[in-house]
Every structure is written in C-alpha cells, then in structure tokens.
Design a protein around this motif. Structure first.
Motif, PDB file in Angstrom:
ATOM      1  N   TYR A 232     -17.964   9.211   2.074  1.00  0.00           N
ATOM      2  CA  TYR A 232     -16.972  10.283   1.977  1.00  0.00           C
ATOM      3  C   TYR A 232     -15.433  10.338   1.751  1.00  0.00           C
ATOM      4  O   TYR A 232     -14.901  10.828   1.007  1.00  0.00           O
ATOM      5  CB  TYR A 232     -18.069  11.050   3.270  1.00  0.00           C
ATOM      6  CG  TYR A 232     -17.435  12.622   2.688  1.00  0.00           C
ATOM      7  CD1 TYR A 232     -17.728  13.538   1.540  1.00  0.00           C
ATOM      8  CD2 TYR A 232     -16.786  13.072   3.996  1.00  0.00           C
ATOM      9  CE1 TYR A 232     -16.897  14.776   1.462  1.00  0.00           C
ATOM     10  CE2 TYR A 232     -15.424  14.437   3.498  1.00  0.00           C
ATOM     11  CZ  TYR A 232     -16.240  14.840   2.799  1.00  0.00           C
ATOM     12  OH  TYR A 232     -15.526  16.248   2.174  1.00  0.00           O
ATOM     13  N   PHE A 233     -15.673   9.959   2.947  1.00  0.00           N
ATOM     14  CA  PHE A 233     -13.918  10.572   3.073  1.00  0.00           C
ATOM     15  C   PHE A 233     -12.835   9.182   1.935  1.00  0.00           C
ATOM     16  O   PHE A 233     -12.395   9.936   1.141  1.00  0.00           O
ATOM     17  CB  PHE A 233     -13.213   9.412   4.142  1.00  0.00           C
ATOM     18  CG  PHE A 233     -13.647  10.299   5.579  1.00  0.00           C
ATOM     19  CD1 PHE A 233     -13.866  11.759   5.582  1.00  0.00           C
ATOM     20  CD2 PHE A 233     -13.448   9.607   6.601  1.00  0.00           C
ATOM     21  CE1 PHE A 233     -13.876  12.223   6.645  1.00  0.00           C
ATOM     22  CE2 PHE A 233     -14.136  10.459   8.028  1.00  0.00           C
ATOM     23  CZ  PHE A 233     -14.107  11.516   7.994  1.00  0.00           C
ATOM     24  N   LEU A 234     -13.564   8.127   1.562  1.00  0.00           N
ATOM     25  CA  LEU A 234     -12.513   7.721   0.123  1.00  0.00           C
ATOM     26  C   LEU A 234     -13.290   7.808  -0.844  1.00  0.00           C
ATOM     27  O   LEU A 234     -12.261   8.043  -1.854  1.00  0.00           O
ATOM     28  CB  LEU A 234     -13.207   6.581   0.092  1.00  0.00           C
ATOM     29  CG  LEU A 234     -13.591   5.450   1.692  1.00  0.00           C
ATOM     30  CD1 LEU A 234     -14.216   3.400   1.476  1.00  0.00           C
ATOM     31  CD2 LEU A 234     -11.934   4.834   1.426  1.00  0.00           C
ATOM     32  N   GLY A 235     -13.952   9.209  -1.374  1.00  0.00           N
ATOM     33  CA  GLY A 235     -14.739   9.762  -2.416  1.00  0.00           C
ATOM     34  C   GLY A 235     -13.389  11.450  -2.466  1.00  0.00           C
ATOM     35  O   GLY A 235     -12.961  11.611  -3.941  1.00  0.00           O
ATOM     36  N   LEU A 236     -12.858  11.192  -1.372  1.00  0.00           N
ATOM     37  CA  LEU A 236     -11.675  12.525  -1.635  1.00  0.00           C
ATOM     38  C   LEU A 236     -10.438  12.595  -2.325  1.00  0.00           C
ATOM     39  O   LEU A 236     -10.321  11.146  -2.698  1.00  0.00           O
ATOM     40  CB  LEU A 236     -11.312  13.187   0.169  1.00  0.00           C
ATOM     41  CG  LEU A 236     -12.043  13.061   1.042  1.00  0.00           C
ATOM     42  CD1 LEU A 236     -11.634  13.231   2.112  1.00  0.00           C
ATOM     43  CD2 LEU A 236     -12.923  14.224   0.607  1.00  0.00           C
ATOM     44  N   ARG A 237     -10.177  13.937  -2.376  1.00  0.00           N
ATOM     45  CA  ARG A 237      -8.942  13.485  -3.934  1.00  0.00           C
ATOM     46  C   ARG A 237      -7.632  12.295  -3.283  1.00  0.00           C
ATOM     47  O   ARG A 237      -7.069  11.903  -3.345  1.00  0.00           O
ATOM     48  CB  ARG A 237      -8.290  14.812  -4.542  1.00  0.00           C
ATOM     49  CG  ARG A 237      -7.437  14.622  -5.329  1.00  0.00           C
ATOM     50  CD  ARG A 237      -7.772  15.449  -6.130  1.00  0.00           C
ATOM     51  NE  ARG A 237      -6.974  16.829  -5.911  1.00  0.00           N
ATOM     52  CZ  ARG A 237      -6.957  18.070  -6.397  1.00  0.00           C
ATOM     53  NH1 ARG A 237      -6.609  18.653  -7.037  1.00  0.00           N
ATOM     54  NH2 ARG A 237      -6.146  19.114  -4.845  1.00  0.00           N
ATOM     55  N   GLU A 238      -7.311  13.265  -1.560  1.00  0.00           N
ATOM     56  CA  GLU A 238      -6.449  12.172  -0.845  1.00  0.00           C
ATOM     57  C   GLU A 238      -6.998  12.467   0.528  1.00  0.00           C
ATOM     58  O   GLU A 238      -7.758  12.682   1.276  1.00  0.00           O
ATOM     59  CB  GLU A 238      -5.862  14.026  -0.699  1.00  0.00           C
ATOM     60  CG  GLU A 238      -4.535  13.177   0.420  1.00  0.00           C
ATOM     61  CD  GLU A 238      -3.344  14.383   1.113  1.00  0.00           C
ATOM     62  OE1 GLU A 238      -3.082  14.619   1.589  1.00  0.00           O
ATOM     63  OE2 GLU A 238      -3.620  15.484  -0.353  1.00  0.00           O
ATOM     64  N   LYS A 239      -7.490  10.609   0.598  1.00  0.00           N
ATOM     65  CA  LYS A 239      -7.968   9.729   1.488  1.00  0.00           C
ATOM     66  C   LYS A 239      -7.159  10.014   2.369  1.00  0.00           C
ATOM     67  O   LYS A 239      -5.813   9.805   2.638  1.00  0.00           O
ATOM     68  CB  LYS A 239      -8.343   8.212   0.881  1.00  0.00           C
ATOM     69  CG  LYS A 239      -8.597   8.377  -0.097  1.00  0.00           C
ATOM     70  CD  LYS A 239      -8.847   6.889  -1.006  1.00  0.00           C
ATOM     71  CE  LYS A 239      -9.712   6.684  -2.073  1.00  0.00           C
ATOM     72  NZ  LYS A 239      -9.046   7.873  -3.726  1.00  0.00           N
ATOM     73  N   PRO A 240      -7.696  10.083   3.776  1.00  0.00           N
ATOM     74  CA  PRO A 240      -6.905   9.328   4.806  1.00  0.00           C
ATOM     75  C   PRO A 240      -6.005   9.115   5.100  1.00  0.00           C
ATOM     76  O   PRO A 240      -7.121   7.575   4.466  1.00  0.00           O
ATOM     77  CB  PRO A 240      -7.721  10.164   5.561  1.00  0.00           C
ATOM     78  CG  PRO A 240      -9.257   9.404   5.164  1.00  0.00           C
ATOM     79  CD  PRO A 240      -8.749  10.740   3.452  1.00  0.00           C
ATOM     80  N   THR A 241      -5.258   8.721   6.057  1.00  0.00           N
ATOM     81  CA  THR A 241      -4.648   7.017   5.981  1.00  0.00           C
ATOM     82  C   THR A 241      -4.802   6.797   7.482  1.00  0.00           C
ATOM     83  O   THR A 241      -4.285   5.448   7.805  1.00  0.00           O
ATOM     84  CB  THR A 241      -2.746   7.367   6.528  1.00  0.00           C
ATOM     85  OG1 THR A 241      -2.819   7.910   7.264  1.00  0.00           O
ATOM     86  CG2 THR A 241      -2.345   8.213   4.831  1.00  0.00           C
ATOM     87  N   ALA A 242      -5.559   7.510   8.180  1.00  0.00           N
ATOM     88  CA  ALA A 242      -6.689   6.790   9.613  1.00  0.00           C
ATOM     89  C   ALA A 242      -7.634   7.888   9.863  1.00  0.00           C
ATOM     90  O   ALA A 242      -7.195   8.862   9.629  1.00  0.00           O
ATOM     91  CB  ALA A 242      -5.770   7.339  10.508  1.00  0.00           C
ATOM     92  N   VAL A 243      -8.295   7.334  10.457  1.00  0.00           N
ATOM     93  CA  VAL A 243      -9.600   7.521  10.728  1.00  0.00           C
ATOM     94  C   VAL A 243     -10.003   7.296  12.746  1.00  0.00           C
ATOM     95  O   VAL A 243      -9.855   6.555  12.880  1.00  0.00           O
ATOM     96  CB  VAL A 243     -10.606   7.350  10.164  1.00  0.00           C
ATOM     97  CG1 VAL A 243     -12.130   7.565  10.811  1.00  0.00           C
ATOM     98  CG2 VAL A 243     -10.516   7.560   9.029  1.00  0.00           C
ATOM     99  N   PHE A 244     -10.870   8.168  13.195  1.00  0.00           N
ATOM    100  CA  PHE A 244     -10.773   9.017  14.581  1.00  0.00           C
ATOM    101  C   PHE A 244     -12.363   8.572  14.642  1.00  0.00           C
ATOM    102  O   PHE A 244     -12.454   9.121  14.036  1.00  0.00           O
ATOM    103  CB  PHE A 244      -9.670   9.954  15.265  1.00  0.00           C
ATOM    104  CG  PHE A 244     -10.340   9.589  16.696  1.00  0.00           C
ATOM    105  CD1 PHE A 244     -10.368   9.260  17.973  1.00  0.00           C
ATOM    106  CD2 PHE A 244     -11.143  11.019  17.400  1.00  0.00           C
ATOM    107  CE1 PHE A 244     -10.879   9.032  18.887  1.00  0.00           C
ATOM    108  CE2 PHE A 244     -11.564  11.330  17.890  1.00  0.00           C
ATOM    109  CZ  PHE A 244     -11.469  10.404  19.316  1.00  0.00           C
ATOM    110  N   SER A 245     -12.717   7.612  15.503  1.00  0.00           N
ATOM    111  CA  SER A 245     -13.930   7.935  16.012  1.00  0.00           C
ATOM    112  C   SER A 245     -14.680   8.283  16.530  1.00  0.00           C
ATOM    113  O   SER A 245     -13.907   7.384  17.475  1.00  0.00           O
ATOM    114  CB  SER A 245     -14.530   6.407  15.412  1.00  0.00           C
ATOM    115  OG  SER A 245     -15.952   6.594  15.233  1.00  0.00           O
TER     116      SER A 245
END
Length: 335
Positions: A232-245
């Motif tokens: 889902y995140f990769l489908g965003l127009r502006e992708k995050p540069t980092a992910v906290f899980s």
C-alpha cells in the motif's frame, strides 16, 4: 497396580509418616533413613500423588501461564524466562495458548483457576473489563506479563511501549527522515499497539512533522500484514522514506515486499521496528530495532509472582524494565 506410600513404607521398613517427611523434604529425618526411603522409592517406581498433596497442603506448586500466541518467537522468549525462575523456586508451569482471542483467554483463565493453580501469569494481550472481572474473582495472585491494565490495578512487568516507539521514530528523524510511515499493531490494545502508535505520533509532533493519515496503517502483528501494508505504501504518490513497524515480523514482511519490487533497504527506504527478536538478525539487511528484554520480563514476572504467592514484601507492583535501541543496517542517514 499403583504403588502407594504404604508400599514404600513397608519396603523401607519405616512408617508412612517418615516416607511423607522424606517426600516433602522435611529436614527432621536421619540421613540413613532418608537414603533407605529413596532406595525403596526407586525400586518400586513410586510417584507422589500431586493432587493428594495439594489437597492436604492447599498448595499445588503449579502456576498457570496464559500466552497469546505460542508460535510467536517473542512470547517463547518470555516463557523461557518464566520457566527458568519457576524451576528455581520449585514451581511447575501449565502453559495455555489463547490464540489472541478474548473469549478463549477468559475461558483459559477460569480453567486454570479451577485447576487450583497457586498463581496466574497473564502474558500479552489486551486487558479488557471482562479480564479484570475474571482476575478479581481469583483467590490466588495474578501478575500481568508483557502487558498492563489501564487502571494499573494488577501487578505487572513490561516496558514503556510509548517511549520505545518514540525512541525508534526519533532515531529516524535524527537521520534526516521527514516522511515516516508506521505499520501499527491493534489500536484496541492500549498497553502495546496503541501505546506504540502514541509514541510515533508524539515523536513527529515534537519535531514539527505533520501526521499524515495515509502513512499509518494497522496490521495484525504478522509477516503477511507487513507485506500488504508496504504494498500500500509503495502505491502512494509520495512514498515514505522510512517505515517504523510495531513488530519485527511485520517489519521483515515490509523489507521483503520492498525487495520484491526491486528496491533496496535502506538506500531507498529505511525500516526500523520494536521487539528485537532473533529474526531481526536473520533478515538481510539486519533489522534495526528497539529491544525488549523479553527473557527478563518473563523472569521478573515469575519472581514477582513467587513473592506474592509466599506473602513476601513487594516494593513495587508495577515494574517497568528498560529498553535499548539496537542500530543495524536497515536504517540509513538521509541528511
């Protein structure tokens, strides 16, 4: 036929009272007599009746442990700490898996209490009002392990989940990241899932970063949900540069989904989590994580329970253990 205490007494040439004292480690038995009784026990294959002993002493030297997910490595480590301390204090463990289902957790709690356990450890999971009512009807001590109840009515051992999440997100911010997404746990789980979300939110707020709704998605703590949410995140127009899980398992799912798309961790997107299970060092790149002292949580919980069962003095019923940030190769400086 079942060998009885009478058979042992006759074989050893002593009274049944003497055999009972030997079996119960009473010091008032001569060494020579004790040796003779143990030899008779070994020859006959006698096993003391724990149920009968429990009825007589009103103690079963047994502790019930409710575990939310026996297949989860993090709870296995907690259980190991519990078991080691239980052995040290001569308690046996009845371990029950509850599958993270409230109805089953409460049913298991009631079943363990019916089995006349001397104490109860409730590990992980959300403590609801129904749990509270079940614990309040218990005639034996209850300790919450790797979780807490909202009102802090029951003894507990855990970490500060909000602070752990805050430290992880602040680390990403210090590395120059401003577009930070979160893979959450269950937000109904106040002591864990919601607390970690609050830590994420506060870290962003304290550093002047706006919270973006599309950057927060709730998973089920499992590998597959980490993969789905990263998709889902990769489908965003502006992708995050980092992910906290919120967990290692979801973080590893996220890393593998990134790699499936031909992206690199941390060059394209950094990933950090809370837990620091063994899996964190098995994935490539190795996963940066806030480490929970899971073995210690189990060990300290069991020790606290032994004190309560023996009516020993307890300084503090609410124990918060320290966490530690372990930096590895899944996070990269972006500044």
């Amino acid at each position: 036929m079942t060998v009885t205490i009478y058979d042992v007494a006759r074989e050893a040439g002593v009274s049944m009272a003497t055999v009972s004292r030997v079996v119960n480690n009473n010091p008032n038995v001569k060494p020579q007599t004790r040796k003779k009784v143990f030899e008779a026990i070994e020859r006959l294959g006698y096993r003391p009746n724990a149920v009968a002993r429990g009825l007589a002493s009103k103690k079963t030297t047994t502790v019930g442990v409710v575990i939310p997910d026996i297949s989860n490595a993090i709870f296995a480590e907690v259980a190991r700490g519990i078991e080691d301390i239980a052995n040290m204090y001569h308690y046996n463990i009845i371990l029950c898996n509850a599958d993270k289902k409230k109805e089953k957790e409460i049913r298991v709690v009631n079943t363990l209490l019916e089995k006349q356990v001397d104490g109860l450890l409730f590990m992980g999971g959300t403590v609801t009002e129904e749990h509270v009512q079940a614990f309040k009807t218990s005639s034996v001590p209850v300790v919450l392990c790797a979780t807490t109840d909202e009102k802090k009515e029951f003894p507990s051992v855990d970490i500060d989940h909000e602070k752990a999440a805050y430290d992880a997100v602040e680390t990403l911010i210090a590395k120059g990241h401003r577009s930070i997404a979160m893979i959450c746990g269950n937000l109904q789980d106040l002591s864990n899932g919601y607390a970690r979300y609050q830590g994420y939110k506060k870290a962003l707020e304290n550093h002047g970063i706006a919270l973006r709704e599309e950057y927060v998605r709730v998973g089920n703590y499992r590998y597959e949900s980490g993969m789905e949410i990263m998709e889902y995140f990769l489908g965003l127009r502006e992708k995050p540069t980092a992910v906290f899980s919120a967990t290692d398992e979801m973080a590893i799912g996220a890393i593998h989904k990134l790699q499936d798309h031909g992206l690199k961790v941390p060059e394209d997107i950094s990933v950090i989590s809370v837990d620091n299970t063994r899996m964190a060092t098995m994935v490539r790149p190795q996963l940066a994580a806030v480490a929970q002292p899971m073995y210690d949580i189990g060990a300290v919980s069991m020790r606290l329970l032994t004190k309560l069962m023996k009516n020993e003095k307890v300084e503090d019923n609410i124990v918060v253990l320290p966490h530690e940030l372990i930096m590895r190769n899944s996070v990269q400086d972006r500044s």
